[in-house]
Design a protein around this motif. Structure first.
Motif, PDB file in Angstrom:
ATOM      1  N   SER A  39       0.683  -1.283   0.050  1.00  0.00           N
ATOM      2  CA  SER A  39       0.039  -0.066  -0.234  1.00  0.00           C
ATOM      3  C   SER A  39       0.781   1.205   0.192  1.00  0.00           C
ATOM      4  CB  SER A  39      -0.858   0.099   1.118  1.00  0.00           C
ATOM      5  OG  SER A  39      -0.229  -0.114   2.391  1.00  0.00           O
ATOM      6  N   LEU A  54       2.193   1.797  -3.607  1.00  0.00           N
ATOM      7  CA  LEU A  54       1.107   2.236  -4.369  1.00  0.00           C
ATOM      8  C   LEU A  54       0.864   3.820  -4.188  1.00  0.00           C
ATOM      9  CD1 LEU A  54      -1.631   1.468  -5.948  1.00  0.00           C
ATOM     10  CD2 LEU A  54      -2.706   1.859  -3.912  1.00  0.00           C
ATOM     11  N   SER A 106      -5.565   9.573  -9.622  1.00  0.00           N
ATOM     12  CA  SER A 106      -6.375   9.820  -8.098  1.00  0.00           C
ATOM     13  C   SER A 106      -7.311   8.537  -7.841  1.00  0.00           C
ATOM     14  CB  SER A 106      -7.301  11.211  -8.297  1.00  0.00           C
ATOM     15  OG  SER A 106      -8.242  10.847  -9.267  1.00  0.00           O
ATOM     16  N   ILE A 107      -7.622   7.689  -8.774  1.00  0.00           N
ATOM     17  CA  ILE A 107      -8.596   6.452  -8.562  1.00  0.00           C
ATOM     18  C   ILE A 107      -7.490   5.816  -7.534  1.00  0.00           C
ATOM     19  CG2 ILE A 107      -9.302   4.344  -9.438  1.00  0.00           C
ATOM     20  CD1 ILE A 107     -10.070   5.960 -11.879  1.00  0.00           C
ATOM     21  N   GLY A 108      -6.036   5.532  -7.914  1.00  0.00           N
ATOM     22  CA  GLY A 108      -5.179   4.829  -7.068  1.00  0.00           C
ATOM     23  C   GLY A 108      -5.032   5.181  -5.851  1.00  0.00           C
ATOM     24  N   LEU A 154      -7.471   7.094  -4.106  1.00  0.00           N
ATOM     25  CA  LEU A 154      -8.727   7.088  -3.452  1.00  0.00           C
ATOM     26  C   LEU A 154      -8.748   5.445  -2.945  1.00  0.00           C
ATOM     27  CD1 LEU A 154     -11.120   8.721  -5.807  1.00  0.00           C
ATOM     28  CD2 LEU A 154     -10.572   9.552  -3.285  1.00  0.00           C
ATOM     29  N   TYR A 155      -8.378   4.525  -3.799  1.00  0.00           N
ATOM     30  CA  TYR A 155      -8.363   3.099  -3.515  1.00  0.00           C
ATOM     31  C   TYR A 155      -7.423   2.992  -2.205  1.00  0.00           C
ATOM     32  CZ  TYR A 155      -6.855  -1.764  -3.319  1.00  0.00           C
ATOM     33  OH  TYR A 155      -6.458  -2.914  -3.072  1.00  0.00           O
ATOM     34  N   GLY A 156      -6.195   3.488  -2.195  1.00  0.00           N
ATOM     35  CA  GLY A 156      -5.403   3.601  -1.034  1.00  0.00           C
ATOM     36  C   GLY A 156      -6.125   4.124   0.330  1.00  0.00           C
ATOM     37  N   TRP A 157      -6.771   5.143   0.042  1.00  0.00           N
ATOM     38  CA  TRP A 157      -7.461   5.931   1.213  1.00  0.00           C
ATOM     39  C   TRP A 157      -8.466   5.037   1.872  1.00  0.00           C
ATOM     40  CZ3 TRP A 157      -9.955  11.290   0.258  1.00  0.00           C
ATOM     41  CH2 TRP A 157     -10.028  12.003   1.803  1.00  0.00           C
ATOM     42  N   ARG A 158      -9.226   4.168   0.984  1.00  0.00           N
ATOM     43  CA  ARG A 158     -10.171   3.075   1.387  1.00  0.00           C
ATOM     44  C   ARG A 158      -9.453   1.932   2.105  1.00  0.00           C
ATOM     45  NH1 ARG A 158     -13.353  -1.135  -2.202  1.00  0.00           N
ATOM     46  NH2 ARG A 158     -11.515  -2.514  -1.828  1.00  0.00           N
ATOM     47  N   GLU A 159      -8.218   1.620   1.803  1.00  0.00           N
ATOM     48  CA  GLU A 159      -7.413   0.661   2.296  1.00  0.00           C
ATOM     49  C   GLU A 159      -6.931   1.125   3.749  1.00  0.00           C
ATOM     50  OE1 GLU A 159      -6.875  -3.026   0.987  1.00  0.00           O
ATOM     51  OE2 GLU A 159      -8.930  -1.990   0.265  1.00  0.00           O
TER      52      GLU A 159
END
Lengths: 114, 338
Positions: free
Chosen positions: A58, A61, A99-101, A103-108
């Motif tokens: 993560s 990423l 930023s999709i990446g 945002l995904y990291g944020w969710r993780e």
């Protein structure tokens, strides 16, 4: 051309040396006990090839997301004045994908400090 | 010409030894490691001389045979402070000055005067695999069969975040250089995290090796402070030295802060407190404490590999023996480990 020839000659020399060493019997000398992983005398019953969690993925990423952003923004800033709106739109698309990446990291939970 | 030049160079290098430490053999090996003519190696792959120091159990002979065969050629075995066990035909006994004996054997091996020892184990894979499976690798499908002679690890629940990844079970020891000699552990690892631990054989008793300075040195080594560890070892071997300089070395090395607080805690004392107590004992400030006992295997699950190694090295030998009751009857012939 001379450079290419140099690379070619040194590659051939390296290959020839490797094959010659193998021919002398310097490769393939290890016995089965020498091929087993060292466990302090024990014999492993299970293959050492296994899947485990790469826990820093993560962070990787996040690093790649921001690093890629900067890497492309510096040259972009140089041509931005010439290209104008077109460059602006292209960079917007690029940042949207990146930023999709993020945002995904944020969710993780990348941004949660532990 | 070139080969003889290389042999001459190798002869002048320190002798590469892999030590196998038995009962009461640890202090002698630690003192030998300070000799400039020898260099102790952490794995048999880097050594040419197998040095057995102290008596070892009959049950450890298969492990010793495997280690012997894992030494690359040319190789030799020396038995020190004990007599060669049956089943090691080319072994030699050492009396007196071991450093000189090792040096001599090393020189003879490098110049070719001494013949390399033969394999003790058959040169066979653990299971027949050649030619089996779709690509001749011994496997079936994704995970089945025995690729290259051993089955693959299978998935298991993870303790940290519930991801089902592979759990690897193996026996570590009895002569793994980072563990106390003789200790045979069966560990199940997921990545670098210990999931479960079992003691199959207890470590060897070390009657003379348990001075506080040596204990500090043994704990500094797995922390990556080999230089500081060697200074403590030298002082312990010489039995004189400036303890003030050592005190500064210990403080400046950051060892006390590098150990996570609460790690390996039994009866209210963690590793950090043990290290501090040992150092105070070495200085004559503190007296030996008698602490309550637990079990080593209860401390290990959930720890990362480096922490587990630190925990295993953080006890006095007599206490470690009490912490390591074997988890099942040792019949001297572990089927699943050796």
């Amino acid at each position: 051309m001379v450079d290419l020839a140099g690379i070619l000659i040194s590659s051939i020399a390296a290959l020839a040396t490797g094959l010659a060493l193998q021919g002398f019997g310097l490769g393939g000398l290890s016995s089965e006990p020498q091929k087993t992983p060292y466990l302090g005398g024990s014999d492993p019953k299970v293959h050492a090839w296994q899947r485990y969690h790469v826990r820093y993925y993560s962070m990787t990423l996040l690093f790649i997301a921001f690093e890629m952003e900067m890497m492309f923004m510096y040259p972009w800033a140089v041509v931005f004045l010439e290209e104008g709106v077109k460059a602006m739109v292209e960079m917007g698309m690029f940042l949207a994908i990146l930023s999709i990446g993020i945002l995904y990291g944020w969710r993780e939970g990348i941004f949660r400090w532990q | 010409m070139a080969v003889s030049g290389l042999a001459r160079l190798a002869t002048s290098a320190p002798a590469a030894i892999y030590p196998v430490v038995g009962k009461d053999g640890l202090a002698a090996v630690e003192d030998l490691s300070l000799h400039p003519a020898v260099s102790l190696q952490p794995t048999p792959r880097h050594a040419s001389v197998l040095l057995v120091s102290g008596e070892i159990r009959r049950g450890d002979h298969p492990a010793l045979r495997r280690l012997h065969d894992q030494l690359p050629h040319p190789r030799a075995t020396l038995w020190w402070r004990t007599t060669p066990a049956p089943g090691f035909p080319q072994a030699e006994n050492v009396e007196g000055d071991v450093a000189r004996a090792v040096e001599l054997v090393w020189r003879q091996l490098m110049t070719g005067e001494r013949r390399s020892e033969d394999n003790l184990l058959p040169d066979e894979p653990p299971a027949a695999w050649r030619g089996k499976g779709d690509h001749g690798q011994g496997g079936e499908g994704m995970m089945g069969g025995k690729p290259y002679g051993r089955p693959m690890a299978m998935t298991d629940e993870d303790q940290r975040d519930g991801l089902a990844l592979d759990a690897y079970t193996a026996c570590f020891g009895p002569f793994l250089s980072v563990l106390p000699p003789g200790l045979l552990l069966e560990l199940t690892l997921q990545g670098d995290v210990v999931q479960s631990a079992k003691v199959l054989r207890a470590p060897f008793a070390q009657a003379v090796a348990d001075e506080p300075l040596r204990r500090v040195a043994r704990l500094l080594r797995p922390l990556g402070l080999a230089g500081a560890a060697e200074r403590f070892q030298r002082t312990a071997a010489a039995q004189t030295g400036d303890l003030k300089i050592l005190d500064r070395a210990l403080r400046w090395s950051g060892a006390l802060h590098a150990i996570p607080p609460g790690l390996g805690e039994i009866a209210g004392e963690d590793i950090r407190a043990s290290l501090r107590r040992w150092w105070e004992q070495a200085q004559g400030i503190a007296s030996p404490a008698s602490l309550g006992d637990g079990r080593l295997v209860d401390l290990l699950p959930g720890l990362e590999w480096s922490e587990a190694i630190l925990v295993a090295n953080s006890f006095e030998y007599d206490r470690l023996l009490r912490l390591c009751p074997p988890d099942r009857e040792d019949d001297g012939d572990q089927e699943d480990c050796s």
